[in-house]
Design an enzyme around this catalytic site. Structure first.
Site, PDB file in Angstrom:
ATOM      1  N   ASN A   7     -12.288 -25.218 -32.023  1.00 16.26           N
ATOM      2  CA  ASN A   7     -13.356 -24.230 -31.831  1.00 16.26           C
ATOM      3  C   ASN A   7     -14.469 -24.651 -32.778  1.00 16.26           C
ATOM      4  O   ASN A   7     -14.473 -24.330 -33.957  1.00 16.26           O
ATOM      5  CB  ASN A   7     -12.849 -22.832 -32.167  1.00 16.26           C
ATOM      6  CG  ASN A   7     -13.909 -21.767 -31.946  1.00 16.26           C
ATOM      7  OD1 ASN A   7     -15.070 -22.067 -31.666  1.00 16.26           O
ATOM      8  ND2 ASN A   7     -13.517 -20.505 -32.077  1.00 16.26           N
ATOM      9  N   ARG A  93     -12.811 -24.854 -27.065  1.00 18.58           N
ATOM     10  CA  ARG A  93     -13.400 -23.567 -26.696  1.00 18.58           C
ATOM     11  C   ARG A  93     -14.902 -23.768 -26.486  1.00 18.58           C
ATOM     12  O   ARG A  93     -15.594 -24.301 -27.346  1.00 18.58           O
ATOM     13  CB  ARG A  93     -13.179 -22.536 -27.793  1.00 18.58           C
ATOM     14  CG  ARG A  93     -13.789 -21.183 -27.431  1.00 18.58           C
ATOM     15  CD  ARG A  93     -13.875 -20.256 -28.617  1.00 18.58           C
ATOM     16  NE  ARG A  93     -14.444 -18.961 -28.227  1.00 18.58           N
ATOM     17  CZ  ARG A  93     -15.225 -18.233 -28.994  1.00 18.58           C
ATOM     18  NH1 ARG A  93     -15.560 -18.662 -30.200  1.00 18.58           N
ATOM     19  NH2 ARG A  93     -15.692 -17.078 -28.572  1.00 18.58           N
ATOM     20  N   HIS A 182     -15.050 -13.322 -24.096  1.00 21.56           N
ATOM     21  CA  HIS A 182     -13.653 -13.049 -24.472  1.00 21.56           C
ATOM     22  C   HIS A 182     -12.701 -13.298 -23.305  1.00 21.56           C
ATOM     23  O   HIS A 182     -11.575 -12.808 -23.304  1.00 21.56           O
ATOM     24  CB  HIS A 182     -13.456 -11.598 -24.958  1.00 21.56           C
ATOM     25  CG  HIS A 182     -14.122 -11.269 -26.241  1.00 21.56           C
ATOM     26  ND1 HIS A 182     -14.550  -9.995 -26.541  1.00 21.56           N
ATOM     27  CD2 HIS A 182     -14.452 -12.031 -27.320  1.00 21.56           C
ATOM     28  CE1 HIS A 182     -15.110  -9.988 -27.738  1.00 21.56           C
ATOM     29  NE2 HIS A 182     -15.070 -11.215 -28.225  1.00 21.56           N
ATOM     30  N   ARG A 243     -22.921  -5.269 -33.656  1.00 23.30           N
ATOM     31  CA  ARG A 243     -23.725  -5.259 -32.432  1.00 23.30           C
ATOM     32  C   ARG A 243     -23.776  -3.849 -31.863  1.00 23.30           C
ATOM     33  O   ARG A 243     -22.783  -3.112 -31.879  1.00 23.30           O
ATOM     34  CB  ARG A 243     -23.154  -6.208 -31.386  1.00 23.30           C
ATOM     35  CG  ARG A 243     -23.120  -7.657 -31.797  1.00 23.30           C
ATOM     36  CD  ARG A 243     -22.605  -8.522 -30.643  1.00 23.30           C
ATOM     37  NE  ARG A 243     -22.277  -9.868 -31.096  1.00 23.30           N
ATOM     38  CZ  ARG A 243     -21.127 -10.486 -30.837  1.00 23.30           C
ATOM     39  NH1 ARG A 243     -20.193  -9.873 -30.134  1.00 23.30           N
ATOM     40  NH2 ARG A 243     -20.917 -11.701 -31.277  1.00 23.30           N
ATOM     41  N   GLU A 387      -5.765 -16.739 -28.315  1.00 18.85           N
ATOM     42  CA  GLU A 387      -6.685 -17.542 -27.517  1.00 18.85           C
ATOM     43  C   GLU A 387      -6.414 -19.028 -27.667  1.00 18.85           C
ATOM     44  O   GLU A 387      -6.547 -19.793 -26.700  1.00 18.85           O
ATOM     45  CB  GLU A 387      -8.122 -17.217 -27.930  1.00 18.85           C
ATOM     46  CG  GLU A 387      -8.536 -15.790 -27.599  1.00 18.85           C
ATOM     47  CD  GLU A 387      -9.847 -15.396 -28.256  1.00 18.85           C
ATOM     48  OE1 GLU A 387     -10.888 -15.529 -27.570  1.00 18.85           O
ATOM     49  OE2 GLU A 387      -9.827 -14.968 -29.423  1.00 18.85           O
TER      50      GLU A 387
END
Length: 402
Positions: A7, A93, A182, A243, A387
């Protein structure tokens, strides 16, 4: 056979090395502060006897080439990887695949250009993701690089769900639509939920809730994404750590016309200073819980707003699906906060959503479990996401070895 998962960000590289026989993560770590005066390499690995060890190094890391070189060197030094020839794939990713990618793909020059072509849709993430891909292709040309996209799982949405009510040319010419994020996490927990339910994923209707500093909800019908809360960017949807989530677009106009905010200030405000942080000054739910328990009114309000938005999305996605077999909580908050689970499900008993208070309160962080009553129509599941494992397994499938 071993699979390396990367990642890669603009100034960091997270990694895990998996052994495909049993899908055990035998090493993981982080290269941080790339191209800064003081770089870091944190590395954890399993010894032959199964014990875990870790190390930390502090020295400059000039670029991603050097960062990946150092990762491979540590994997070799600690015995996790005898030689690069042990790798059957490197899974990357990639945050945004636009409309190009619905499945994992072995990277070639065309894939690289397609990822580069959607940088405008994810300017903070795709350049770093692409750097990791380009470096590994150059350093290890015989090892297939496989790109796995956060947006891919959501490409099964129909235009009814992904189109915005804006002029046609903004969609056709400028790709402005809902993409969702996601996706790798939502797919992983959906697969695990199907196993817990004893059904094929293709027979499952699920509402999956990835609750962490970034937060999203997805409606899954017969194993396919029908709708998701994040939009063209990860800013839309649920209340997150920093956020805002859903907000009246008129607020942005007001900020500009009446308070003098320019685009960069609005972007920073909504992505970095809003959400839980904006409401109560803290974005860590554990600390918010603590402060709420001490009577802090703003902390209580932050939790209430967060739960209110979650409940709205559960209800909306229940309506979209018509029938729901399970609601799945995952992510740091979803897995560990009994209070958020309880309050999000409270009052939904008429929908067949009934928590077992004892099961919900006990055993947090213990792994996969059902926290609804035994005879409940809709199961409420807690499933830790993974993940990196999903990326590794998808990479194996892409190269034809699974």
């Amino acid at each position: 056979m071993k699979i390396l998962v990367l990642n890669s960000g603009s100034s960091s590289i997270k990694y895990q090395l998996f052994r495909s026989e049993d899908w055990v993560s035998i090493a993981n770590g982080l290269v941080a502060r790339i191209a800064e005066p003081k770089g870091e390499l944190k590395h954890t690995w399993l010894e032959a006897d199964g014990s875990q060890r870790s190390s930390e190094e502090t020295h400059p890391v000039a670029n991603h080439d050097e960062g990946i070189d150092r990762i491979v060197a540590r994997l070799r030094d600690t015995g996790s990887l005898a030689d690069v020839s042990e790798l059957v794939a490197i899974g990357h990713r990639v945050v945004h695949g636009g409309t190009h990618f619905k499945e994992p793909v072995i990277v070639d020059d065309g894939v690289v250009e397609a990822i580069r072509g959607v940088i405008a849709l994810a300017p903070l993430h795709n350049p770093g993701n692409l750097s990791g891909i380009e470096v590994t292709r150059r350093l290890f040309p015989k090892v297939p690089s496989v790109a796995i996209f956060d947006t891919a799982f959501h490409q099964s949405m129909t235009p009814t769900a992904y189109r915005y009510a804006i002029p046609e040319y903004l969609y056709t010419k400028h790709q402005i639509r809902r993409y969702g994020f996601h996706g790798t996490s939502h797919l992983y927990v959906a697969k695990r939920a199907a196993r817990l339910l004893g059904k094929p994923l293709s027979q499952c209707n699920l509402i999956t809730l990835h609750l962490g500093n970034g937060t999203s909800a997805t409606a899954i019908r017969r194993g396919q994404c029908m709708d998701t809360s994040m939009g063209m960017t990860p800013l839309e949807g649920l209340v997150m750590g920093t956020r805002s989530g859903d907000i009246d677009p008129g607020v942005l106009i007001y900020l500009n016309q009446n308070l003098g905010f320019d685009i960069d200030q609005i972007d920073h405000l909504l992505n970095r200073e809003s959400g839980l942080l904006g409401i109560c000054g803290v974005n860590d739910m554990r600390e918010i819980d603590r402060q709420a328990g001490e009577g802090n009114a703003r902390a209580k309000l932050a939790i209430s707003i967060n739960v209110h938005r979650l409940k709205k999305y559960i209800g909306a996605y229940y309506a979209v699906l018509g029938q729901v077999h399970a609601i799945v909580f995952t992510g740091g908050i979803g897995e560990n906060s009994a209070q958020i689970r309880a309050r999000s499900c409270k009052g939904l008993e008429r929908l067949g959503i009934v928590l077992d208070a004892s099961a919900n309160q006990s055993g947090d962080s213990r792994g996969e479990r059902c926290v609804s009553v035994a005879d409940g129509e809709v199961k409420v599941l807690v499933i830790p996401t993974n993940e990196e494992l999903e990326i590794a397994q998808q990479a194996m499938t892409a190269v034809g070895l699974q």
